[in-house]
Design a protein around this motif. Structure first.
Motif, PDB file in Angstrom:
ATOM      1  N   UNK A 175      59.152  62.045  80.149  1.00  0.00           N
ATOM      2  CA  UNK A 175      60.218  62.153  81.133  1.00  0.00           C
ATOM      3  C   UNK A 175      59.892  63.118  82.271  1.00  0.00           C
ATOM      4  N   UNK A 176      58.853  63.928  82.108  1.00  0.00           N
ATOM      5  CA  UNK A 176      58.567  64.954  83.120  1.00  0.00           C
ATOM      6  C   UNK A 176      58.075  64.351  84.431  1.00  0.00           C
ATOM      7  N   UNK A 177      57.367  63.227  84.363  1.00  0.00           N
ATOM      8  CA  UNK A 177      56.887  62.541  85.563  1.00  0.00           C
ATOM      9  C   UNK A 177      56.104  63.483  86.476  1.00  0.00           C
ATOM     10  N   UNK A 178      55.162  64.185  85.889  1.00  0.00           N
ATOM     11  CA  UNK A 178      54.385  65.150  86.663  1.00  0.00           C
ATOM     12  C   UNK A 178      53.394  64.473  87.605  1.00  0.00           C
ATOM     13  N   UNK A 179      53.172  63.177  87.416  1.00  0.00           N
ATOM     14  CA  UNK A 179      52.232  62.463  88.275  1.00  0.00           C
ATOM     15  C   UNK A 179      52.933  61.768  89.441  1.00  0.00           C
ATOM     16  N   UNK A 180      54.226  62.035  89.610  1.00  0.00           N
ATOM     17  CA  UNK A 180      54.981  61.337  90.654  1.00  0.00           C
ATOM     18  C   UNK A 180      54.959  62.079  91.987  1.00  0.00           C
ATOM     19  N   UNK A 181      54.467  63.325  92.006  1.00  0.00           N
ATOM     20  CA  UNK A 181      54.409  64.078  93.258  1.00  0.00           C
ATOM     21  C   UNK A 181      53.134  63.716  94.020  1.00  0.00           C
ATOM     22  N   UNK A 182      52.942  64.329  95.181  1.00  0.00           N
ATOM     23  CA  UNK A 182      51.694  64.126  95.901  1.00  0.00           C
ATOM     24  C   UNK A 182      50.530  64.612  95.046  1.00  0.00           C
ATOM     25  N   UNK A 183      49.353  64.079  95.283  1.00  0.00           N
ATOM     26  CA  UNK A 183      48.212  64.236  94.379  1.00  0.00           C
ATOM     27  C   UNK A 183      47.908  65.689  94.039  1.00  0.00           C
TER      28      UNK A 183
END
Length: 459
Positions: free
Chosen positions: A44-52
């Motif tokens: 659920x953290x979705x840490x890969x959803x931000x800019x690279x």
């Protein structure tokens, strides 16, 4: 109060190859409870959803927190993440794995050695594990135990020639000729990929035990092809004669085994069953290549003769048609031996369930909206592979539950009627009472592709 995700994204980026010390994270208010939350809430953290750059830094911080503050569970999570990363060639995590294990320290060594001895078929994963153990040995951390574990991998098992070659290179570097008899035996038994170190004469030359070769140096690629084939032929034995479909299928699966191919008759049977139960007919031109790689349908084996290819094709079609006949007659059963412990699925059972899930790669594009029947079949197969430790015995999914779902799904597909989960036995007090298990974004996709769920069927 900031969420764990916000706190991770707010940390300054570490250097490219830096695992920051534990003191950095305690200074910023992180503790073991955050590592525990990371494990529980990873998907659920979705840490890969931000800019690279931001997401890369957040991921590196998350892994470091697990290494420093996650204890045994954190270490195991990182090992599991390595296995997934190796399956999808995620170099971003792979190149940092050893440093993360070093941050954990000696307590990581037993878990790493257990993986090395586990017998998994993922050679690339095992090579990374062995290399990480070698890094511990270089620092004199559990050195003797690590070296003995490495040497044990040279004995007997005919698989993973590349792993043995990598281990021999490390043993020669760390111990010189201490394990020379074991190294010699591995070469004599043709268990080693000679493209890594050369043959045993090359090892002797490197150790200063021989000044030159007894003969001309061979072409290592050609020699490796020849030795690997000889070793494989010794392992699988002679080709069966026609008439015994099970033996013929087992023989050619072993002879042409690849990293993504069906590894056993049980897995093959599950794959064929899944293709038969597809919403639309899966022709041989699609399900035959999926035996070798459900994702890459161009990955056919190199048959030694047209006779071999025809012998295998005939056995496969006989098996395929036999499953259809038994489904239509209502008495299909997979080729499995009974389990000795009622709570623990056998390796055959999990192979069979994995085959069912892998079959989806052959036809999932045509299934835009999975029916209740297909969802039930896949949920049962997935739960058979990964049963919950605390699930009461009466609720455990068993092979017969998956078979029942297969029979009813076959009937519903033929008649055009609705699939009835009640008729299949789901929802009764005697079988499985819960819905399909939740799949996390970073979990292996239940279709069997080896990709993370978020990179496969989730999209």
């Amino acid at each position: 109060m900031k969420s764990l995700r916000q706190r991770l994204l707010g940390l300054p980026a570490p250097a490219e190859d830096e695992v920051l010390p534990a003191a950095f994270y305690t200074k910023h208010g992180f503790g073991p409870e955050d590592a525990e939350e990371l494990i529980e809430q990873w998907m659920e953290l979705e840490l890969e959803e931000e800019e690279a750059e931001v997401s890369d830094a957040a991921l590196m911080h998350a892994w470091s927190i697990l290494a420093h503050l996650g204890g045994k569970d954190g270490c195991q999570f990182l090992i599991d993440e390595l296995e997934v990363s190796c399956s999808i060639d995620d170099e971003f995590f792979i190149i940092r794995f050893s440093d993360l294990m070093q941050a954990i320290g000696p307590s990581a060594v037993p878990l790493l050695m257990a993986v090395l001895k586990s017998g998994t078929n993922r050679e690339g994963f095992l090579i990374e594990i062995a290399s990480t153990l070698t890094d511990f040995a270089r620092q004199d951390i559990e050195r003797d135990a690590v070296l003995e574990a490495q040497v044990e991998m040279l004995r007997g098992d005919p698989r993973h020639r590349g792993l043995k070659g990598s281990i021999i290179a490390d043993l020669v570097e760390l111990t010189k000729d201490r394990y020379l008899p074991e190294i010699r035996r591995a070469f004599e038994e043709k268990l080693v990929d000679v493209t890594i170190n050369g043959d045993f004469e090359e090892v002797e030359i490197k150790l200063g035990l021989r000044s030159e070769r007894a003969g001309p140096k061979p072409h290592w690629g050609d020699l490796e092809t020849e030795l690997a084939r000889e070793a494989l032929n010794q392992r699988v034995g002679s080709r069966p004669t026609d008439g015994d479909d099970a033996s013929i299928i087992r023989y050619f699966l072993a002879l042409h085994e690849g990293p993504h191919s069906a590894k056993s008759l049980a897995e093959f049977d599950g794959l064929i069953l899944g293709c038969i139960l597809a919403p639309e007919m899966v022709p041989p031109s699609r399900f035959l290549p999926s035996i070798w790689d459900p994702e890459n349908l161009d990955d056919d084996p190199e048959w030694e003769s047209e006779e071999d290819a025809q012998l295998f094709l005939t056995a496969v079609m006989n098996w395929h048609n036999g499953i259809i006949r038994r489904l239509d007659e209502g008495h299909y059963a997979p080729p499995l031996t009974p389990r000795s412990n009622p709570r623990v699925p056998t390796e055959e059972e999990t192979d069979w369930a994995r085959g069912i899930l892998s079959s989806v790669m052959s036809w999932h594009a045509s299934l835009t909206e999975p029916t209740e029947g297909h969802q039930a079949l896949m949920a049962c197969a997935f739960h058979l592979i990964q049963p919950d430790d605390d699930t009461p015995t009466r609720e455990l999914i068993r092979v017969e539950h998956v078979v029942r779902a297969a029979h009813i799904l076959r009937e519903s597909l033929q008649s055009g009627t609705e699939f009835s989960s009640a008729a299949a036995g789901f929802g009764s007090g005697e079988t499985y009472e819960r819905e399909a298990p939740k799949i996390g974004r970073n979990d292996p996709c239940p279709c069997g592709s080896g990709l993370k769920y978020k990179r496969c069927c989730m999209n």
